[in-house]
Design an enzyme around this catalytic site. Structure first.
Site, short mmCIF file in Angstrom:
data_model
loop_
_atom_site.label_atom_id
_atom_site.label_comp_id
_atom_site.label_asym_id
_atom_site.label_seq_id
_atom_site.Cartn_x
_atom_site.Cartn_y
_atom_site.Cartn_z
N ASP A 87 -33.62 24.95 -5.12
CA ASP A 87 -33.99 24.01 -4.04
C ASP A 87 -34.73 24.81 -2.97
OD1 ASP A 87 -32.42 21.05 -3.23
OD2 ASP A 87 -33.70 22.05 -1.76
N LEU A 138 -34.81 23.74 0.06
CA LEU A 138 -34.06 23.35 1.27
C LEU A 138 -34.96 22.69 2.33
CD1 LEU A 138 -31.54 26.34 1.63
CD2 LEU A 138 -31.21 24.15 0.46
N ASP A 164 -39.32 27.44 -4.21
CA ASP A 164 -40.12 26.24 -4.43
C ASP A 164 -40.52 26.13 -5.90
OD1 ASP A 164 -42.02 24.45 -2.26
OD2 ASP A 164 -42.53 24.44 -4.39
N PHE A 196 -34.59 16.77 -9.81
CA PHE A 196 -34.56 15.81 -8.70
C PHE A 196 -35.55 16.18 -7.60
CE2 PHE A 196 -30.26 15.87 -10.44
CZ PHE A 196 -29.97 14.53 -10.58
N SER A 215 -39.83 11.68 -1.41
CA SER A 215 -39.52 10.33 -1.88
C SER A 215 -39.62 9.23 -0.81
CB SER A 215 -38.11 10.32 -2.49
OG SER A 215 -37.17 10.68 -1.50
N TYR A 273 -46.06 7.41 -3.96
CA TYR A 273 -44.78 7.96 -4.43
C TYR A 273 -44.52 7.52 -5.87
CZ TYR A 273 -39.78 8.09 -5.27
OH TYR A 273 -38.56 8.28 -5.85
N ILE A 278 -33.90 -6.35 10.32
CA ILE A 278 -34.05 -6.98 8.99
C ILE A 278 -35.54 -7.16 8.77
CG2 ILE A 278 -33.63 -9.07 7.63
CD1 ILE A 278 -31.02 -9.42 9.19
N ARG A 303 -32.17 -6.38 -3.55
CA ARG A 303 -32.28 -5.11 -4.25
C ARG A 303 -31.06 -4.88 -5.11
NH1 ARG A 303 -36.54 -5.77 -2.84
NH2 ARG A 303 -38.00 -4.52 -1.64
N ALA A 316 -44.51 -3.36 4.97
CA ALA A 316 -45.60 -3.43 3.98
C ALA A 316 -45.12 -2.90 2.63
CB ALA A 316 -46.77 -2.60 4.47
N1 UDP Z 1 -34.51 -2.77 4.96
C1 UDP Z 1 -34.34 -3.46 6.15
N2 UDP Z 1 -34.13 -2.73 7.29
C2 UDP Z 1 -34.07 -1.36 7.31
C3 UDP Z 1 -34.24 -0.66 6.08
C4 UDP Z 1 -34.47 -1.40 4.92
O1 UDP Z 1 -34.37 -4.69 6.17
O2 UDP Z 1 -33.89 -0.78 8.39
C5 UDP Z 1 -34.72 -3.53 3.72
C6 UDP Z 1 -36.01 -3.19 2.99
O3 UDP Z 1 -37.05 -4.03 3.43
C7 UDP Z 1 -35.61 -3.45 1.54
C8 UDP Z 1 -34.12 -3.15 1.48
O4 UDP Z 1 -33.67 -3.18 2.85
O5 UDP Z 1 -35.77 -4.81 1.23
C9 UDP Z 1 -33.81 -1.78 0.91
O6 UDP Z 1 -34.65 -0.82 1.56
P1 UDP Z 1 -34.46 0.73 1.37
O7 UDP Z 1 -35.46 1.40 2.26
O8 UDP Z 1 -33.02 1.09 1.54
O9 UDP Z 1 -34.80 0.97 -0.16
P2 UDP Z 1 -36.12 0.59 -1.04
O10 UDP Z 1 -35.80 -0.74 -1.66
O11 UDP Z 1 -37.29 0.57 -0.11
O12 UDP Z 1 -36.17 1.68 -2.03
#
Ligand code: UDP
Length: 329
Positions: free
Chosen positions: A32, A34, A52, A74, A78, A142, A208, A222, A284
């Site tokens: 790693d 780090l 690295d 891993f 990300s 990504y 949200i 999700r 977005a």
């Molecule tokens: N989300 C949210 N508020 C936050 C962070 C995430 O509403 O502060 C929503 C995001 O739009 C997605 C879900 O939570 O629908 C999971 O987001 P996260 O970033 O945890 O993981 P992702 O699905 O992007 O990999």
């Protein structure tokens, strides 16, 4: 006894992997740099070599020092948003790191690699639940960098006999409070740790990101998978490759979907704290629903995810409330 190299083993998922391998009696060598990982997350038993992946001479030394039987990779950047702003950083690190790792494997006769891929390789899904054979058209650098590495693995398989499992993660969450490891990102962007930071009083509300999606309550759905179930699948994948299983991609998700509002509600119940939430604009690039079909991992690897949403959130809460400043305190 087998020796497994865990690249990125000081990070969130990698540290859970190292803990599981150590518990199962494997020798673990963590590599790693780090830059986002934490040395404190590498627990007793695992050996840490700081460097690295893009440094071929460094990897060469590690492969000469230890009798590596298999690799789990891993190590990667990300953050989706960051990847859109700086694609060179993502292709540069993620793809070059894998090129370097595969070169070391080829030079040292190591055949098997389990690779962290992502549901972001699919982009906007064609249907739910998503199957491995569905269209892969990433909507950010990504996901594109991970899909490029899947291609590299395939061609390395044909040319050099490298065997691989590319594990496409849905939403990893949870922690292992017994071993005192959990999520510690800066900046934190993921929903569950953010919600729990609100419960801890470290933030005053969670935003949200959109409540006008075509879902039951209007918020994104999700598939959350416990990090301990996730790493169990890696061990099964390693054993599968070891017994000659065919290379390929596997989805790792629970098969269940939860909305942002359901996550917040569950966190209120588990923590007993009033978590305040405010609707904000959509983020977005967020698809409305992402749910895995985990049929292939169940049937081919023999994987069964065992921990549901309550357990994910209660384990994450035990970690965050016990370590409000992450590994720093
Ligand atoms: N989300 C949210 N508020 C936050 C962070 C995430 O509403 O502060 C929503 C995001 O739009 C997605 C879900 O939570 O629908 C999971 O987001 P996260 O970033 O945890 O993981 P992702 O699905 O992007 O990999």
């Amino acid at each position: 006894m087998k020796t497994i190299l865990v690249a990125g083993g000081a990070g969130y998922i990698g540290s859970h992997m190292s803990a599981l391998l150590t518990e199962k009696g494997y020798e673990v060598v963590v590599v790693d740099n780090l830059c986002t990982g934490h040395w404190q997350a590498v627990k007793g038993g695992a050996k840490l070599r700081v460097g690295d992946l893009r440094d071929g001479a460094f990897l060469d030394r590690v492969f000469s020092e230890f009798p590596i039987d298999g690799v789990i990779n891993f190590a990667a950047f990300s953050l989706v948003g960051e990847s859109v702003a700086d694609p060179l950083k993502y292709y540069g690190n993620n793809v070059s790191g894998s090129v370097s790792m595969l070169t070391a494997m080829k030079n040292h006769g190591v055949e098997n690699i389990v690779f962290s891929s992502t549901a972001a390789t699919y982009g906007e899904p064609e249907k739910q639940p998503i199957e491995e054979t569905d269209r892969t058209e990433p909507s950010n650098p990504y996901g594109a960098s991970k899909l490029a590495i899947e291609g590299l693995l395939k061609w390395s398989g044909r040319a050099y006999g490298i065997r691989y499992a590319a594990l496409r993660y849905f939403n990893a969450a949870g922690a292992n409070p017994e071993v005192e490891i959990g999520e510690d990102h800066y900046p934190e962007t993921h929903l569950i740790p953010i919600v729990l930071q609100c419960a801890l009083g470290k933030r005053d509300h969670v935003g949200i990101f959109g409540d006008d999606y075509p879902t039951a309550d209007g918020t994104c759905v999700r598939d959350y998978i416990h990090v301990r179930d996730l790493v169990s699948a890696h061990l099964l994948a390693l054993e599968y490759l070891d017994r000659g299983g065919e290379s390929g991609a596997f989805n790792l998700g629970s098969g269940d979907g939860y909305s942002v509002k359901e996550i917040i509600e569950t966190a209120r119940r588990v923590t007993g704290k009033p978590i305040s939430a405010v609707t904000e604009p959509r983020r977005a690039g967020d698809p409305s629903v992402l749910i895995a079909s985990n049929k292939k991992a169940r049937e081919v690897l023999g994987w069964t995810p065992e921990r549901g949403l309550e357990k994910i959130i209660s384990d994450a809460w035990a970690w965050h409330s016990g370590h409000p400043n992450g590994y720093e305190g």
